[in-house]
Design a protein around this motif. Sequence first.
Motif, short mmCIF file in Angstrom:
data_model
loop_
_atom_site.label_atom_id
_atom_site.label_comp_id
_atom_site.label_asym_id
_atom_site.label_seq_id
_atom_site.Cartn_x
_atom_site.Cartn_y
_atom_site.Cartn_z
N SER A 112 -33.72 -25.72 15.23
CA SER A 112 -34.93 -25.69 14.42
C SER A 112 -34.59 -26.11 13.00
N LYS A 113 -35.37 -27.05 12.47
CA LYS A 113 -35.09 -27.55 11.11
C LYS A 113 -35.40 -26.49 10.06
N ASN A 114 -36.25 -25.53 10.42
CA ASN A 114 -36.66 -24.53 9.44
C ASN A 114 -35.81 -23.28 9.47
N GLN A 115 -34.86 -23.20 10.41
CA GLN A 115 -34.07 -21.99 10.53
C GLN A 115 -32.93 -21.98 9.51
N VAL A 116 -32.70 -20.82 8.90
CA VAL A 116 -31.64 -20.68 7.91
C VAL A 116 -30.29 -20.79 8.60
N THR A 117 -29.39 -21.55 8.01
CA THR A 117 -28.05 -21.68 8.56
C THR A 117 -27.01 -21.23 7.54
N TYR A 118 -25.80 -20.92 8.06
CA TYR A 118 -24.71 -20.45 7.21
C TYR A 118 -23.46 -21.24 7.56
N THR A 119 -22.62 -21.43 6.57
CA THR A 119 -21.31 -22.00 6.87
C THR A 119 -20.44 -20.92 7.50
N ALA A 120 -19.35 -21.34 8.15
CA ALA A 120 -18.43 -20.36 8.73
C ALA A 120 -17.87 -19.44 7.65
N ASP A 121 -17.61 -19.99 6.47
CA ASP A 121 -17.06 -19.17 5.39
C ASP A 121 -18.08 -18.15 4.90
#
Length: 851
Positions: free
Chosen positions: A7-16
């Motif tokens: 989903s383009k609207n979903q918040v994502t996080y880096t592994a760090d």
Amino acid sequence: MEIINQSKNQVTYTADEAYKESLVYFKGDDLAARVWVNKYALKDSYGSIFEKNPDDMHRRIASEVASIEQRYANPLSEDEIFELIKDFKYIIPQGSPMTGIGNPYQIASLSNCFVIGNDGDSDSYGGIMKIDQEQVQLMKRRGGVGHDLSHIRPKGSPVKNSALTSTGIVPFMERFSNSTREVAQDGRRGALMLSVAIKHPDSEDFIDAKMEQGKVTGANVSVRIDDAFMKAVEAGKTYQQQYPIESANPLYKKDIDPSVLWKKIVHNAWRSAEPGILFWDTIIRESVPDCYADLGYKTVSTNPCGEIPLCPYDSCRLLAINLFSYVDQPFTAKASFNWELFKKHIHAAQRIMDDIIDLELEKIDAILQKITDDPEDEELKRTEKNLWLNIQTKANEGRRTGIGITAEGDMLAAMGLRYGSDEGSEFAIEIHKIIAIEAYRASVNMAKERGAFSIFDAEREKNNPFILRLKEADAKLYYEMLEHGRRNIALLTIAPTGTTSLMSQTSSGIEPVFLPVYKRRRKVNPNDKEVRVDFVDEVGDSWEEYVVFHHRFKQWMEVNGKDLTKNYTQKELDELVALSPYYKATSNDVDYLKKVKMQGAIQKWIDHSISVTINMPADVTEEVVGELYMEAWKSGCKGVTVYRDGSRSGVLIANTENKPEAEDENTTLDFPTTRPTVLEADVVRFQNSKDKWIAFIGLIEGKPYEIFTGFADDEDGILIPRWVNDGVIIKNRDADGGSRYDFQYKNKRGHKTTIEGLSYKFNPEYWNYAKLISSTLRHGMAIEKVVDLINSLQLDEAINTWKNGVARALKRYVPDGTEAKKQQCQNCNSTNLHYQEGCLTCKDCGSSKCG
């Protein structure tokens, strides 16, 4: 390859970012944080991470389970479910459910365990190939698989094909093992259990197969031992093997001295921790599902860790209850067990388990839709489709669950009870009795609200020993079950909890604590005013020693006013442990005969089985291992596995100076003195600067035996398709009588392609160094020491590139957990390094270097 768009609207996080958030969540526990991010955080095929810490994961799971609860009467709310599972405190879905529930980014099963098999016990090539394909199809969906080989006719039996006689069991063990090794599951290999009945004439070959060079490296193996065999061993009488094993009129039979086979089982287990033993008559006699054997529920094998015996095409999902969390005022004189809350949560856990079956059925629908949508020919898809239809039927019909526990060792310590003591064992048995009664009561209550499993028949179960035990313990429950039925055909297990216990920060499963306290060192700058120098080594480097406490041991210290900041000497640490309930209660302390008796008593309240390892010291004799196996059978265990300290490489070894030289894990004693004509081989490609290289690594028992390297895809090198990852290296002779090494692989049509003369393709200087390195490998030098030797070679700049590539290629074969000597972390200067998947990983700061 299956890729589902995010989903383009979903918040994502880096592994760090996820790691830092999780580190806070786990209160600075680096290992727990890394395990969660790497294995359980929701992520897609592109590496995007959608959860910052386990709270997000637990909310995802709670939401999905609550959506199923809404279908039934008296539903649990999302918040109620979240409170039960958050912080890994009370109820912990295991492995596949934790990863898969509410995960839209992979089409995978929620089941931890599967068993497969052929109707009619077919041992035709068609039937065997069908099992092979089913195994692969399950493993790619993340499941561990088990199947039995007792239906395969013994070696030398007549067959109506060009071979005229059967090859027996072992070649098919290798086939299934190799298929497992080919299937990657999120960065790890597939898990396989192969079993065979001791009654089968090829059982001795089966027992020896893993001891032979390069065979069956991708499977656990267990022997199904019947009561008649055990009685014959005990009485010194003969025992009859036959094929078919259950036939009243077998085609083949022979009388054997069972003591010879028994000694071989004991010796192999003493030497290598395999084979495991399954006491098959106990399993079948106690099995509630086997009351429905004629309806397709005949148990034939177990999952890879042995805790779930299953019929073909049945599966199970696992969940653990954290026993430590029910101890009020732990580690004090007022410690007590909260039975009321415990019973309430067992009922909730059984409801959640039943909900997860509905979620699994939705996953199976998605898998079947994926198969339907695939553009392949229907004939090619037929086996996979039928496999999942069969699994769907069993899941829907029997609704099997796998409620287990974790933190048994910590729970006992918190209650002031020593693991392995009579008082500790009695309390543990009572815990598991209550789980059995209340889980079955919950299943009966759900039958009232949701309906019983569709083939429930009280008449079939009336003489089952486990059901009769429940009747004696709680007559009201039994008669309610007669009236309303039960929601689930079988309910209980004790599985290994591995990474689950890392995240719950408790002891694992039913096992005692491994070590309550140990020491580490880190290199420090002696001029830094903030550091303490505890040790200066022979080259003048300064080190600070620090103590690592098991989480619950640290809690015992806090409760009892012990100083957590003090720099303890080893003597003081020993005295500290001696004051605690963990004293003489670690894995290597617990009396193994008492542990196996405890296991047998607890087994009476587990309708599936128990995965437990009996740890034994390095100097234990084979006779003692045999005595332990005999006691396990008499105590009512369904299975048993022993691990003698130092008997298997790549496993954490206790710190001891008394390890027998012949069993040194760094020595490969069974490498042949003469190079076999044909070796299995891996192909490893690597790049240094702008140069592309290729390595051909000859293997025995999956361990490097020789290595040849040179330029790849170059006019002066070897041209080989990029998709070729393995093959064989064949030692041949040239016309002039000289040795030649050829590499052979199968092309995509299955035809063999041979590259003649690896020695002619590579620079002669590389070839000579390769022969030197191969010589060290063939004489059994540990891989990490070979890597150190390569790194120490003083070569000119041109050949240094080659040297670095060879070291990198060989590092892939260093057993995980191997300590790296005389190296230090480039990030924090610690020397506390070990190998993990070929990469040097720092235990102190977590940084990893794979170059």
